[in-house]
Design a protein around this motif. Structure first.
Motif, mmCIF file in Angstrom:
data_model
loop_
_atom_site.group_PDB
_atom_site.id
_atom_site.type_symbol
_atom_site.label_atom_id
_atom_site.label_comp_id
_atom_site.label_asym_id
_atom_site.label_seq_id
_atom_site.Cartn_x
_atom_site.Cartn_y
_atom_site.Cartn_z
ATOM 1 N N PHE A 50 -34.402 45.950 -9.552
ATOM 2 C CA PHE A 50 -34.818 45.849 -8.178
ATOM 3 C C PHE A 50 -36.035 45.318 -8.388
ATOM 4 O O PHE A 50 -36.806 45.452 -7.302
ATOM 5 C CB PHE A 50 -34.850 47.263 -7.759
ATOM 6 C CG PHE A 50 -33.430 48.087 -7.916
ATOM 7 C CD1 PHE A 50 -32.549 47.670 -6.856
ATOM 8 C CD2 PHE A 50 -33.201 49.236 -8.682
ATOM 9 C CE1 PHE A 50 -31.422 48.227 -7.104
ATOM 10 C CE2 PHE A 50 -32.357 49.790 -8.620
ATOM 11 C CZ PHE A 50 -31.020 49.243 -7.862
ATOM 12 N N ARG A 116 -31.436 49.602 -0.090
ATOM 13 C CA ARG A 116 -30.995 48.652 -1.013
ATOM 14 C C ARG A 116 -29.407 48.399 -0.793
ATOM 15 O O ARG A 116 -28.828 49.099 -0.217
ATOM 16 C CB ARG A 116 -31.448 49.248 -2.301
ATOM 17 C CG ARG A 116 -30.635 50.476 -2.763
ATOM 18 C CD ARG A 116 -30.864 50.749 -4.062
ATOM 19 N NE ARG A 116 -30.467 52.284 -4.501
ATOM 20 C CZ ARG A 116 -30.257 52.951 -5.430
ATOM 21 N NH1 ARG A 116 -30.523 52.321 -6.725
ATOM 22 N NH2 ARG A 116 -29.726 54.071 -5.555
ATOM 23 N N ASN A 154 -26.894 44.741 -8.470
ATOM 24 C CA ASN A 154 -26.440 46.385 -8.999
ATOM 25 C C ASN A 154 -25.762 47.225 -8.069
ATOM 26 O O ASN A 154 -25.604 47.021 -6.843
ATOM 27 C CB ASN A 154 -27.710 46.963 -9.118
ATOM 28 C CG ASN A 154 -27.671 48.358 -9.739
ATOM 29 O OD1 ASN A 154 -27.497 48.547 -10.772
ATOM 30 N ND2 ASN A 154 -27.821 49.534 -8.866
ATOM 31 N N GLU A 155 -24.575 47.676 -8.496
ATOM 32 C CA GLU A 155 -23.690 48.547 -7.820
ATOM 33 C C GLU A 155 -22.901 47.929 -6.629
ATOM 34 O O GLU A 155 -23.550 48.307 -5.469
ATOM 35 C CB GLU A 155 -24.132 49.908 -7.779
ATOM 36 C CG GLU A 155 -24.319 50.874 -9.077
ATOM 37 C CD GLU A 155 -24.580 52.143 -8.689
ATOM 38 O OE1 GLU A 155 -24.842 52.529 -7.664
ATOM 39 O OE2 GLU A 155 -24.206 52.818 -9.735
ATOM 40 N N ASN A 159 -23.863 52.364 -2.743
ATOM 41 C CA ASN A 159 -23.101 53.775 -2.592
ATOM 42 C C ASN A 159 -23.134 54.542 -1.385
ATOM 43 O O ASN A 159 -22.865 55.607 -1.363
ATOM 44 C CB ASN A 159 -23.757 54.602 -3.820
ATOM 45 C CG ASN A 159 -25.402 54.170 -3.949
ATOM 46 O OD1 ASN A 159 -25.869 54.018 -2.891
ATOM 47 N ND2 ASN A 159 -25.790 54.213 -5.312
ATOM 48 N N ASN A 255 -22.090 46.148 -12.711
ATOM 49 C CA ASN A 255 -21.912 47.613 -12.755
ATOM 50 C C ASN A 255 -21.305 48.248 -11.751
ATOM 51 O O ASN A 255 -21.754 48.086 -10.435
ATOM 52 C CB ASN A 255 -23.283 48.280 -13.211
ATOM 53 C CG ASN A 255 -24.278 48.151 -12.181
ATOM 54 O OD1 ASN A 255 -24.561 47.137 -11.528
ATOM 55 N ND2 ASN A 255 -25.146 48.982 -12.148
ATOM 56 N N ASP A 278 -21.066 52.927 -13.808
ATOM 57 C CA ASP A 278 -22.077 53.787 -14.009
ATOM 58 C C ASP A 278 -21.763 55.020 -13.810
ATOM 59 O O ASP A 278 -20.873 55.631 -13.002
ATOM 60 C CB ASP A 278 -23.202 53.508 -12.953
ATOM 61 C CG ASP A 278 -23.845 52.237 -12.813
ATOM 62 O OD1 ASP A 278 -23.857 51.485 -14.167
ATOM 63 O OD2 ASP A 278 -24.445 51.737 -12.055
ATOM 64 N N TYR A 280 -21.510 59.157 -13.628
ATOM 65 C CA TYR A 280 -22.144 60.155 -13.226
ATOM 66 C C TYR A 280 -21.182 61.649 -12.947
ATOM 67 O O TYR A 280 -21.009 62.053 -11.839
ATOM 68 C CB TYR A 280 -23.031 59.990 -12.043
ATOM 69 C CG TYR A 280 -24.232 59.142 -12.483
ATOM 70 C CD1 TYR A 280 -25.102 59.517 -12.811
ATOM 71 C CD2 TYR A 280 -23.959 57.708 -11.913
ATOM 72 C CE1 TYR A 280 -26.414 58.619 -13.260
ATOM 73 C CE2 TYR A 280 -25.188 56.874 -12.156
ATOM 74 C CZ TYR A 280 -26.181 57.120 -12.904
ATOM 75 O OH TYR A 280 -27.168 56.514 -13.145
ATOM 76 N N GLU A 315 -24.763 52.982 -16.900
ATOM 77 C CA GLU A 315 -25.577 53.937 -16.644
ATOM 78 C C GLU A 315 -24.941 55.292 -16.805
ATOM 79 O O GLU A 315 -23.859 55.377 -16.754
ATOM 80 C CB GLU A 315 -26.097 53.778 -15.147
ATOM 81 C CG GLU A 315 -26.719 52.803 -14.745
ATOM 82 C CD GLU A 315 -27.103 52.865 -12.987
ATOM 83 O OE1 GLU A 315 -26.871 53.838 -12.435
ATOM 84 O OE2 GLU A 315 -27.394 51.731 -12.535
ATOM 85 N N TRP A 323 -29.484 63.427 -6.653
ATOM 86 C CA TRP A 323 -28.405 63.092 -5.427
ATOM 87 C C TRP A 323 -27.437 63.904 -5.199
ATOM 88 O O TRP A 323 -26.879 63.660 -4.042
ATOM 89 C CB TRP A 323 -28.467 61.609 -5.478
ATOM 90 C CG TRP A 323 -27.808 61.051 -6.408
ATOM 91 C CD1 TRP A 323 -28.353 60.414 -7.535
ATOM 92 C CD2 TRP A 323 -26.271 60.878 -6.861
ATOM 93 N NE1 TRP A 323 -27.276 60.134 -8.545
ATOM 94 C CE2 TRP A 323 -26.146 60.537 -8.065
ATOM 95 C CE3 TRP A 323 -25.131 61.617 -6.379
ATOM 96 C CZ2 TRP A 323 -24.908 60.327 -8.842
ATOM 97 C CZ3 TRP A 323 -24.168 61.548 -6.917
ATOM 98 C CH2 TRP A 323 -23.827 60.880 -8.147
ATOM 99 N N PHE A 353 -29.512 55.551 -16.700
ATOM 100 C CA PHE A 353 -30.326 55.201 -15.612
ATOM 101 C C PHE A 353 -31.261 56.671 -15.877
ATOM 102 O O PHE A 353 -30.728 57.745 -15.797
ATOM 103 C CB PHE A 353 -29.762 55.346 -14.389
ATOM 104 C CG PHE A 353 -30.991 55.240 -13.361
ATOM 105 C CD1 PHE A 353 -31.439 53.944 -12.844
ATOM 106 C CD2 PHE A 353 -31.415 56.364 -12.932
ATOM 107 C CE1 PHE A 353 -32.371 53.925 -11.903
ATOM 108 C CE2 PHE A 353 -32.657 56.488 -11.744
ATOM 109 C CZ PHE A 353 -32.789 55.182 -11.496
ATOM 110 N N GLU A 363 -36.687 58.342 -6.567
ATOM 111 C CA GLU A 363 -35.896 58.940 -7.790
ATOM 112 C C GLU A 363 -37.017 59.459 -9.020
ATOM 113 O O GLU A 363 -36.672 59.289 -9.840
ATOM 114 C CB GLU A 363 -35.151 57.753 -8.303
ATOM 115 C CG GLU A 363 -33.742 57.363 -7.564
ATOM 116 C CD GLU A 363 -33.009 56.312 -8.072
ATOM 117 O OE1 GLU A 363 -33.516 55.440 -8.662
ATOM 118 O OE2 GLU A 363 -31.671 56.626 -7.788
HETATM 119 C C1 GLA Z 1 -27.004 54.414 -9.425
HETATM 120 C C2 GLA Z 1 -28.129 53.310 -9.300
HETATM 121 C C3 GLA Z 1 -29.335 53.448 -9.967
HETATM 122 C C4 GLA Z 1 -29.739 54.951 -9.724
HETATM 123 C C5 GLA Z 1 -28.788 56.062 -10.082
HETATM 124 C C6 GLA Z 1 -29.268 57.144 -9.935
HETATM 125 O O1 GLA Z 1 -26.111 54.315 -10.288
HETATM 126 O O2 GLA Z 1 -27.486 52.204 -9.917
HETATM 127 O O3 GLA Z 1 -30.118 52.421 -9.612
HETATM 128 O O4 GLA Z 1 -29.893 54.992 -8.351
HETATM 129 O O5 GLA Z 1 -27.693 55.673 -9.295
HETATM 130 O O6 GLA Z 1 -28.077 58.177 -10.226
#
Ligand code: GLA
Ligand code: ZN
Length: 679
Positions: A50, A116, A154-155, A159, A255, A278, A280, A315, A323, A353, A363
């Motif tokens: 970023f 973002r 990124n992503e 999200n 990712n 990524d 989670y 990640e 979150w 991450f 964060e």
């Molecule tokens: C996503 C984003 C990261 C961060 C994580 C937090 O995966 O790519 O920048 O915000 O979530 O869990």
């Protein structure tokens, strides 16, 4: 043999997102980071994700020296760089000066600057500014020996449902895409069935992207808009790839986010050198972690299956997210087993991450390897360092292996979109595609059987068993492929609410496309509620018949289970049909987890589907097998215990422990939340 993608550094990667751009005025912190990274066994970090504002503080003025210093310094300590393009977040000078880079919502409101992952993918200015900085990064760093991989943006798609933009430029691009797809309005009107509610289009300009403030219910339009969204985001992504490749031959990744509905990920696969995602999972959010492990495993499987090759876990949190509704810490050991689970299913990395917790903003309390106080002396840091050692010890053995399942499940994004938009036996959001899919996968996870998860476009050859739950839509060519698969001896299982519509979401009429293969057609579909409870009887046992119940007319299929009550008492709830050299099963009724387990256990036994290790596994324990994929490599068995307590796993014969090289007996003693690699 799977090809090695990251040639400059073919080792398991351990590290993660690193944001020195937040700490440029604290050189002592950056030095401390390097000391700690070495202590934690970190060998690769992602830089620049970023960092647009730090890399281009003013339009056209690049400030790359800090990044070069960082890359060099890390490299001198043996730490490699995954270099990101910075489009994950836009700098204020850009969003302020050029309104068109900011997305427009479905209601037609232009975003204010901020957040973002929210650029307009069509904006020529956004594309121009992106190309400029990506090319400059390529020129400066593309041949740097430390840079092993490009990390595009990124992503992608964000999200927060930011995959699409409703601005006039995106609408125009959508219309153009439709013109190319359909050629004439007549074709489009037919495909979308617009005679319904007088929706016939008489000019291309009348077409607007779906919106709650306009047309939300034209299924063909919704589907094509989602397809276009993927195409447009992929097009933006491709431009970024082209730019970084100007001066560089380093491989690229983007990712992903696993079960992320907004983008049809397999459509990106050809333009990605190594898939990454990524992870989670919501560890500890249920009484035990089995369902969470099943969810995580399914995601890993989808990632591996896209290229049928190893991928990267780009990640994960070393400890906790910030979150979710409730953010519970990973219990001691969970970090080890959840990380090794990724490796077991084909990952070549455990990345986090984040490396260091930021000091402020959104964060600051998200888990990180290094926290705010007494950095290297925390439980989390120690678990990360232990994992780093574990990864290093198995790296060479793991690198030349990959999972090669004999079972595949169909998971298809376009089916997901159409199914949850369909307004049939249940409201779309109640169709629960992902949950249903997971319930059919769980028995395989419990028995330690690896499964590929592919979309309808994939090649089905080579699999013994294919399972297609709630396969509502049949894309062009799919039915033919399944017919050939079964004809040639394959075993095919599908369920209620399958094979109803074609690729444009128009219902099949006259004949169900796989009627001959399945030996049946569906006469009615019921969605019984709690006042109409029903059961079916299979193999001498009763199971609930619930959620969605097809009432079928068999045209050759054998009845394996019958409904026990209601007006369809005695009708088939489960059938089997021989076709060519193969067999097709139809599960007509939704049921319990117990049914899925009993049904698939029987199928696995009958068709000799191989468990990774042929044994009865304790509850909460699974095994994945990474097969040798290069001369001299060993086939590896990852035994994972997702229970917090110790278990004993009975093996079919003595194995070696990869970590110690020691020959183990037939009883494998495992600690709670742990993984042992055997060969
Ligand atoms: C996503 C984003 C990261 C961060 C994580 C937090 O995966 O790519 O920048 O915000 O979530 O869990
Ligand atoms: Zn736009």
């Amino acid at each position: 043999m799977s090809e090695i993608v990251i040639k400059k550094y073919p080792k398991l990667l351990h590290g993660g997102d690193y944001n020195p751009d937040q700490w440029l005025d604290c050189p002592e912190i950056l030095e401390e980071d390097i000391r700690l990274m070495k202590k934690a066994g970190v060998n690769a970090v992602s830089l620049g994700i970023f960092a647009w504002a730090a890399l281009e503080p003013e339009e056209g003025v690049y400030a790359f020296d800090w990044l070069e210093k960082m890359i060099d310094r890390l490299y001198s300590e043996g730490i490699y760089t995954v270099l990101a393009t910075p489009t994950g977040a836009m700098p204020n000078w850009l969003t302020e000066k050029y309104e068109e880079v900011r997305q427009v919502t479905p209601e037609g409101v232009r975003h204010l600057p901020g957040k973002r992952h929210n650029y307009c993918p069509t904006s020529p200015i956004m594309r121009e500014k992106t190309k400029a900085i990506d090319t400059a990064l390529s020129k400066r760093f593309g041949r740097h020996p430390a840079v092993i991989l490009w990390h595009i943006s990124n992503e992608i798609g964000g999200n927060d449902h930011q995959s699409a933009c409703w601005c006039p430029k995106c609408q125009a691009a959508f219309r153009q895409w439709l013109r190319e797809k359909y050629g004439t309005l007549e074709n489009l009107n037919h495909a979308w069935w617009t005679a319904f509610w007088s929706h016939t289009y008489t000019s291309w300009e009348q077409i607007h992207a779906p919106s709650p403030a306009g047309e939300p219910w034209l299924h063909g339009l919704n589907l094509d808009w989602r397809r276009f969204t993927t195409v447009q985001m992929r097009d933006f992504y491709r431009e970024e790839v082209k730019a970084v490749r100007t001066y560089s031959t380093v491989p690229v990744t983007a990712n992903m986010m696993g079960f992320f509905k907004d983008l049809d990920y397999p459509k990106f696969a050809d333009d990605i050198d190594i898939i990454s995602w990524d992870a989670y999972p919501e560890w500890h959010s249920e009484a035990d972690d089995v369902n969470i492990a099943v969810w995580a495993a399914a995601n890993h499987n989808i990632m591996r299956s896209m290229k049928k090759a190893p991928f990267l876990m780009m990640e994960s949190t070393p400890s906790v997210t910030n979150w979710k509704k409730n953010n519970i810490q990973k219990r001691p050991g969970m970090h080890e087993v959840s990380s090794m689970q990724a490796i077991a299913l084909g990952s070549l990395s455990v990345q986090y991450f984040q490396w260091r917790k930021s000091r402020g903003s959104m964060e600051k309390f998200h888990g990180a390897v290094v926290g705010h106080i007494d950095h290297g002396n925390t439980r989390v840091f120690k678990e990360v360092a232990a994992l780093g050692e574990h990864l290093a010890s198995v790296s060479d053995a793991v690198y030349h292996t990959c999972n090669k399942p004999e079972v595949a499940m169909i998971f298809d994004w376009e089916n997901w979109w159409a199914l949850e938009d369909c307004a049939g036996p249940k409201r779309g959001s109640e169709m629960h595609y992902v949950e249903t899919f997971l319930s059919h996968y769980k028995p395989f996870w419990m028995m330690g059987i690896d499964v590929d998860m592919v979309d309808m476009d994939a090649d089905l050859d080579g699999y013994k068993l294919i399972i297609a739950p709630m396969n509502y839509m049949y894309k062009d060519g799919y039915a033919r492929k399944v017919r050939e698969f079964v004809q040639k001896g394959g075993i095919y299982v599908t369920t209620y609410w399958s094979g109803l519509v074609d690729e444009t979401d128009l219902c099949f009429i006259d004949q169900a496309p796989l009627q001959d293969v399945l030996g049946l057609w569906v006469e009615e579909t019921d969605s019984p509620n709690e006042f109409y409870e029903n059961e079916f009887e299979y193999d001498g046992q009763r199971y609930p018949a619930k959620d969605i119940c097809d009432i079928v007319r068999t045209t050759g299929a054998q009845k394996l289970a019958s409904y026990c009550g209601d007006y369809y008492e005695g009708r088939a709830a489960l059938t089997k049909n021989s076709f060519g050299d193969g067999t097709a099963y139809y599960i007509a009724s939704g049921s319990s987890e117990e049914f899925c387990i009993d049904f698939y256990t029987e199928l696995i036994r009958k068709y000799e589907i191989h468990q990774a290790i042929p044994t009865e596994l304790p509850y909460g324990v699974t095994v994945s097998k990474r097969e040798a994929a290069a001369p001299g490599a060993k086939t590896l068995y990852f035994v994972q215990n997702f229970n917090p307590y110790e278990v004993t796993v009975m093996l079919d014969h003595p194995y070696h422990c990869l970590e110690t090289d020691e020959m183990l007996g037939e009883f494998l003693e495992m600690k709670g939340y742990s993984c042992t690699v055997l060969y």
